[in-house]
Design a protein around this motif. Structure first.
Motif, PDB file in Angstrom:
ATOM      1  N   THR A 170       4.081  18.921   7.651  1.00  0.00           N
ATOM      2  CA  THR A 170       4.234  18.663   6.267  1.00  0.00           C
ATOM      3  C   THR A 170       2.952  17.726   6.030  1.00  0.00           C
ATOM      4  N   SER A 171       3.286  17.201   7.394  1.00  0.00           N
ATOM      5  CA  SER A 171       2.205  16.085   7.001  1.00  0.00           C
ATOM      6  C   SER A 171       0.645  16.220   6.983  1.00  0.00           C
ATOM      7  N   THR A 172       0.347  17.586   7.545  1.00  0.00           N
ATOM      8  CA  THR A 172      -1.303  18.279   7.727  1.00  0.00           C
ATOM      9  C   THR A 172      -1.282  18.878   6.073  1.00  0.00           C
ATOM     10  N   ARG A 173      -0.180  19.138   6.407  1.00  0.00           N
ATOM     11  CA  ARG A 173       0.427  20.272   5.101  1.00  0.00           C
ATOM     12  C   ARG A 173      -0.826  19.345   3.539  1.00  0.00           C
ATOM     13  N   LYS A 174       0.454  18.678   3.606  1.00  0.00           N
ATOM     14  CA  LYS A 174       0.072  17.079   2.646  1.00  0.00           C
ATOM     15  C   LYS A 174      -1.207  16.572   2.284  1.00  0.00           C
ATOM     16  N   ALA A 175      -1.795  16.428   3.446  1.00  0.00           N
ATOM     17  CA  ALA A 175      -3.477  16.011   3.890  1.00  0.00           C
ATOM     18  C   ALA A 175      -4.020  17.124   3.923  1.00  0.00           C
ATOM     19  N   TYR A 176      -4.093  18.377   3.833  1.00  0.00           N
ATOM     20  CA  TYR A 176      -4.935  19.291   3.289  1.00  0.00           C
ATOM     21  C   TYR A 176      -5.162  19.095   2.302  1.00  0.00           C
ATOM     22  N   THR A 177      -3.973  19.447   1.299  1.00  0.00           N
ATOM     23  CA  THR A 177      -3.450  19.422  -0.246  1.00  0.00           C
ATOM     24  C   THR A 177      -4.604  18.419  -1.225  1.00  0.00           C
ATOM     25  N   ALA A 178      -4.190  17.133  -0.685  1.00  0.00           N
ATOM     26  CA  ALA A 178      -5.061  16.105  -1.205  1.00  0.00           C
ATOM     27  C   ALA A 178      -6.696  15.802  -1.226  1.00  0.00           C
ATOM     28  N   LEU A 179      -6.776  16.624  -0.127  1.00  0.00           N
ATOM     29  CA  LEU A 179      -7.804  16.430   0.048  1.00  0.00           C
ATOM     30  C   LEU A 179      -8.700  17.494  -0.527  1.00  0.00           C
TER      31      LEU A 179
ATOM     32  N   ALA B 293       4.910  15.107  -2.646  1.00  0.00           N
ATOM     33  CA  ALA B 293       4.721  13.411  -2.305  1.00  0.00           C
ATOM     34  C   ALA B 293       4.270  13.163  -0.587  1.00  0.00           C
ATOM     35  N   GLY B 294       2.640  12.160  -0.459  1.00  0.00           N
ATOM     36  CA  GLY B 294       2.974  12.323   0.721  1.00  0.00           C
ATOM     37  C   GLY B 294       1.197  12.385   1.543  1.00  0.00           C
ATOM     38  N   GLY B 295       0.219  13.098   0.503  1.00  0.00           N
ATOM     39  CA  GLY B 295      -0.648  13.220   0.711  1.00  0.00           C
ATOM     40  C   GLY B 295      -1.679  12.209  -0.448  1.00  0.00           C
ATOM     41  N   VAL B 296      -2.776  11.806   0.251  1.00  0.00           N
ATOM     42  CA  VAL B 296      -3.544  10.930  -0.030  1.00  0.00           C
ATOM     43  C   VAL B 296      -5.001  10.917  -0.048  1.00  0.00           C
ATOM     44  N   PRO B 297      -5.840  11.078  -1.136  1.00  0.00           N
ATOM     45  CA  PRO B 297      -7.536  11.593  -0.521  1.00  0.00           C
ATOM     46  C   PRO B 297      -8.006   9.824   0.255  1.00  0.00           C
ATOM     47  N   VAL B 298      -8.817  10.437   0.528  1.00  0.00           N
ATOM     48  CA  VAL B 298      -9.693   8.605   1.269  1.00  0.00           C
ATOM     49  C   VAL B 298     -11.113   8.506   0.425  1.00  0.00           C
ATOM     50  N   ARG B 299     -11.010   7.702  -0.426  1.00  0.00           N
ATOM     51  CA  ARG B 299     -12.426   7.936  -0.751  1.00  0.00           C
ATOM     52  C   ARG B 299     -12.975   6.333   0.226  1.00  0.00           C
ATOM     53  N   ARG B 300     -14.521   6.765   0.228  1.00  0.00           N
ATOM     54  CA  ARG B 300     -15.429   5.158   0.431  1.00  0.00           C
ATOM     55  C   ARG B 300     -16.262   5.568  -0.886  1.00  0.00           C
ATOM     56  N   ASP B 301     -16.696   4.153  -1.917  1.00  0.00           N
ATOM     57  CA  ASP B 301     -17.580   4.574  -3.064  1.00  0.00           C
ATOM     58  C   ASP B 301     -17.576   5.236  -3.694  1.00  0.00           C
ATOM     59  N   GLY B 302     -16.435   5.356  -3.688  1.00  0.00           N
ATOM     60  CA  GLY B 302     -16.079   6.287  -5.158  1.00  0.00           C
ATOM     61  C   GLY B 302     -16.074   7.798  -4.345  1.00  0.00           C
ATOM     62  N   ARG B 303     -16.735   8.386  -2.896  1.00  0.00           N
ATOM     63  CA  ARG B 303     -16.763   9.287  -2.333  1.00  0.00           C
ATOM     64  C   ARG B 303     -15.080  10.142  -1.362  1.00  0.00           C
ATOM     65  N   LEU B 304     -15.214  11.249  -0.955  1.00  0.00           N
ATOM     66  CA  LEU B 304     -13.942  11.277  -1.037  1.00  0.00           C
ATOM     67  C   LEU B 304     -14.863  11.495   0.694  1.00  0.00           C
ATOM     68  N   VAL B 305     -14.219  11.143   1.624  1.00  0.00           N
ATOM     69  CA  VAL B 305     -14.691  11.029   2.947  1.00  0.00           C
ATOM     70  C   VAL B 305     -13.553  11.679   4.236  1.00  0.00           C
ATOM     71  N   GLY B 306     -12.306  11.456   3.413  1.00  0.00           N
ATOM     72  CA  GLY B 306     -10.533  12.552   4.392  1.00  0.00           C
ATOM     73  C   GLY B 306      -9.448  12.254   3.399  1.00  0.00           C
ATOM     74  N   SER B 307      -9.027  12.767   4.093  1.00  0.00           N
ATOM     75  CA  SER B 307      -7.612  12.378   3.785  1.00  0.00           C
ATOM     76  C   SER B 307      -6.145  11.759   4.713  1.00  0.00           C
ATOM     77  N   LEU B 308      -5.053  12.081   4.349  1.00  0.00           N
ATOM     78  CA  LEU B 308      -4.064  10.813   5.073  1.00  0.00           C
ATOM     79  C   LEU B 308      -2.678  11.643   4.345  1.00  0.00           C
ATOM     80  N   GLY B 309      -1.825  12.404   5.004  1.00  0.00           N
ATOM     81  CA  GLY B 309      -0.358  12.780   4.870  1.00  0.00           C
ATOM     82  C   GLY B 309       0.557  12.092   5.647  1.00  0.00           C
ATOM     83  N   VAL B 310       1.732  12.245   4.825  1.00  0.00           N
ATOM     84  CA  VAL B 310       2.819  11.480   5.577  1.00  0.00           C
ATOM     85  C   VAL B 310       4.250  12.622   5.572  1.00  0.00           C
ATOM     86  N   GLY B 311       4.473  12.866   6.715  1.00  0.00           N
ATOM     87  CA  GLY B 311       5.963  13.636   6.812  1.00  0.00           C
ATOM     88  C   GLY B 311       7.140  12.607   7.242  1.00  0.00           C
ATOM     89  N   GLY B 312       8.087  12.922   6.830  1.00  0.00           N
ATOM     90  CA  GLY B 312       9.292  12.845   7.549  1.00  0.00           C
ATOM     91  C   GLY B 312       9.885  12.149   6.581  1.00  0.00           C
TER      92      GLY B 312
END
Length: 148
Positions: free
Chosen positions: A67-76, A110-129
């Protein structure tokens, strides 16, 4: 005849999300979860959707890793926190058919969030459990710490 001038300000390069960033995000999310007494799994993806780092607490339920990986993927893929997308997939809403229309590992919990730098998408983070809102708060806290 000369070509028209196309001089524009050069695009500023954005530093990609690296392994150091990924490990920092994991540590921050796990610290937040540990403070709440919640065993979790944490996944960090780079801008291309590739797994950069992953860690699952020994006591976290096994499905938390998936779930953590899928949440991260969805947020991205949707460039939005999964917490903001939960209602969009409900019957009658814009993304109602999205979870079944694509052959992709999307998860609208809920649990996935995009990671941005200078307003640009650079990755994502997902948490499950944990409960979805707990997972979101742990992920959000980690990204906020990276921005600090």
């Amino acid at each position: 005849m000369t070509a028209p001038s196309t001089s524009a300000a050069p695009a500023t390069a954005v530093v990609p999300l690296g392994i150091g960033d990924a490990e920092f995000l994991i540590d921050q999310a796990r610290s937040a979860a540990e403070a709440a007494g919640v065993p979790v799994a944490v996944s960090v993806l780079d801008a291309g959707g590739h797994l950069l780092a992953f860690r699952r607490d020994d006591r976290a339920v096994l499905i938390a890793g998936e779930t953590s990986t899928r949440k991260a993927y969805t947020a991205l893929q949707l460039n939005a926190p999964t917490a903001d997308l939960v209602d969009a997939v409900q019957p009658g809403n814009p993304f109602h058919t999205l979870p079944t229309a694509l052959d992709r590992p999307l998860l609208f919990i809920a649990g996935g969030v995009p990671v941005r730098r200078d307003g640009r998408l650079v990755g994502s983070l997902g948490v499950g459990g944990g409960a979805p809102q707990q997972d979101h708060s742990f992920a959000h806290a980690a990204v906020q710490a990276l921005d600090a």
